[in-house]
Write an enzyme that holds these catalytic residues in place. Structure first.
Site, PDB file in Angstrom:
ATOM      1  CG  HIS A   1      -0.399   0.115   2.533  1.00 34.48           C
ATOM      2  ND1 HIS A   1       0.413  -0.832   3.084  1.00 34.48           N
ATOM      3  CD2 HIS A   1      -0.497   1.104   3.470  1.00 34.48           C
ATOM      4  CE1 HIS A   1       0.784  -0.455   4.297  1.00 34.48           C
ATOM      5  NE2 HIS A   1       0.259   0.734   4.563  1.00 34.48           N
TER       6      HIS A   1
ATOM      7  CG  HIS B   1       0.246   4.437   4.694  1.00 34.09           C
ATOM      8  ND1 HIS B   1      -0.477   3.683   5.585  1.00 34.09           N
ATOM      9  CD2 HIS B   1      -0.599   5.408   4.249  1.00 34.09           C
ATOM     10  CE1 HIS B   1      -1.704   4.176   5.676  1.00 34.09           C
ATOM     11  NE2 HIS B   1      -1.809   5.215   4.872  1.00 34.09           N
TER      12      HIS B   1
ATOM     13  CG  ASP C   1       5.174   3.057   7.357  1.00 27.77           C
ATOM     14  OD1 ASP C   1       4.194   3.546   6.766  1.00 27.77           O
ATOM     15  OD2 ASP C   1       5.079   2.068   8.122  1.00 27.77           O
ATOM     16  CG  HIS C   2       4.258   0.131   4.219  1.00 23.73           C
ATOM     17  ND1 HIS C   2       4.004  -1.174   4.569  1.00 23.73           N
ATOM     18  CD2 HIS C   2       3.905   0.873   5.295  1.00 23.73           C
ATOM     19  CE1 HIS C   2       3.509  -1.213   5.805  1.00 23.73           C
ATOM     20  NE2 HIS C   2       3.434   0.019   6.258  1.00 23.73           N
TER      21      HIS C   2
ATOM     22  CG  HIS D   1      -3.896   0.290   6.808  1.00 28.36           C
ATOM     23  ND1 HIS D   1      -3.814   0.905   8.033  1.00 28.36           N
ATOM     24  CD2 HIS D   1      -2.734   0.582   6.167  1.00 28.36           C
ATOM     25  CE1 HIS D   1      -2.653   1.557   8.125  1.00 28.36           C
ATOM     26  NE2 HIS D   1      -1.983   1.369   7.005  1.00 28.36           N
TER      27      HIS D   1
ATOM     28  CG  ASP E   1       0.714  -1.194   7.813  1.00 26.02           C
ATOM     29  OD1 ASP E   1       1.621  -2.025   8.041  1.00 26.02           O
ATOM     30  OD2 ASP E   1       0.907   0.036   7.753  1.00 26.02           O
TER      31      ASP E   1
ATOM     32  CG  HIS F   1       4.037  -1.621  11.511  1.00 23.28           C
ATOM     33  ND1 HIS F   1       4.947  -0.583  11.600  1.00 23.28           N
ATOM     34  CD2 HIS F   1       3.296  -1.378  10.396  1.00 23.28           C
ATOM     35  CE1 HIS F   1       4.742   0.265  10.597  1.00 23.28           C
ATOM     36  NE2 HIS F   1       3.764  -0.198   9.841  1.00 23.28           N
TER      37      HIS F   1
HETATM   38 ZN    ZN Z   1       2.956   0.747   8.136  1.00 29.61          ZN
HETATM   39 ZN    ZN Z   2       0.038   1.768   6.467  1.00 31.67          ZN
END
Ligand code: ZN
Ligand code: ZN
Length: 257
Positions: free
Chosen positions: A52, A54, A56-57, A108, A130, A168
């Site tokens: 996805h 985001h 941090d990915h 999410h 996530d 995570h």
């Molecule tokens: Zn994440």
């Molecule tokens: Zn995420």
């Protein structure tokens, strides 16, 4: 084939697979740790899978692509840094001799996908970003409770021995909430003790498995009487149906300390 979680930021894992020569990584939020890992083992990065949008990915994708020439595969319906090969439901991805089925798991984010392969060294493997965490699930940033519950229900229908590789290390805080929901769940208490011991030594609690999550994760247990009772005690008037129970649990978790 080796499966390795490369730690990133404070609590992310960049899941990596390699066959001794070629490597695949999932959701590289940063590039440095992956680049170092490739270098140390003399591996060539073949494929980057993204679940996805985001940061941090995805934050390390451009640098890794430039440095290695790896192909990038990601969700059909998410805003993504181009170029990438976009995939959706009922499509599959071949990488490192494995065939990954793409599952659309919105909730999410609106276009979140997961990658599932039925046999990697004898057991199935799931990269779910996530969506499903050990003991919990992702926050609903772009989806509805009904969408997320449907996504989780389809993940829960995968074989019990499926290894669950989520992004995570949220397990201990998720289990604290799970124990508040189901204080009488002995499997959950035992799992919590095992995870506390793992974390005390700084070991990952992941991968988990689908069979285990069905026993301990309240978000996969919205039909259990104890879970329904707890949701209704927390938010009186919560109807008995799974979507309502799920929605109450998710809102409760958002404010749980
Ligand atoms: Zn994440
Ligand atoms: Zn995420």
């Amino acid at each position: 084939m080796q499966l390795i979680p490369i730690p990133a930021f404070s609590d992310n894992y960049i899941w990596a697979l390699h066959d001794g020569q070629r490597a695949l990584v999932v959701d590289p939020g940063e590039s440095e740790g992956v680049a170092r890992w490739l270098e140390q083992r003399g591996l060539r990065l073949d494929t980057i899978l993204i679940t996805h949008h985001h940061a941090d990915h995805t934050g390390g994708v451009a640098q890794l692509r430039e440095a290695t020439g790896a192909r990038v595969i990601g969700p059909a319906y998410e805003p993504m840094p181009e170029p990438l090969q976009r995939v959706g439901a009922d499509e599959s991805v071949e990488a490192l001799g494995l065939r990954f089925e793409v599952m659309e798991v919105p909730g999410h984010t609106a276009g979140h996908i997961a990658y599932y392969t039925p046999a990697m060294d004898g057991a199935p493997l799931l990269f779910c970003g996530d969506t499903l965490f050990s003991g919990g699930c992702g926050r609903l940033f772009e989806g509805t409770p009904a969408q997320m519950l449907d996504s989780l229900t389809r993940l829960a229908a995968l074989p019990a021995d499926t290894r669950v590789c989520c992004t995570h290390e949220y397990t201990l805080s998720n289990l604290k909430f799970a124990l508040a929901v189901e204080p009488g769940n002995t499997e959950l208490a035992a799992y919590n003790a095992r995870c506390e011991a793992q974390r005390a030594q700084n070991f990952p609690t992941l991968p988990s498995s689908i069979g285990l999550e069905k026993q301990i994760n309240p978000f996969l247990r919205t039909g259990e009487a104890a879970v329904v009772r707890s949701a209704q005690a927390h938010a009186p008037g919560t109807p008995f149906d799974a979507v309502s129970v799920f929605a109450t649990l998710r809102e409760w978790k958002n404010v749980f300390r």
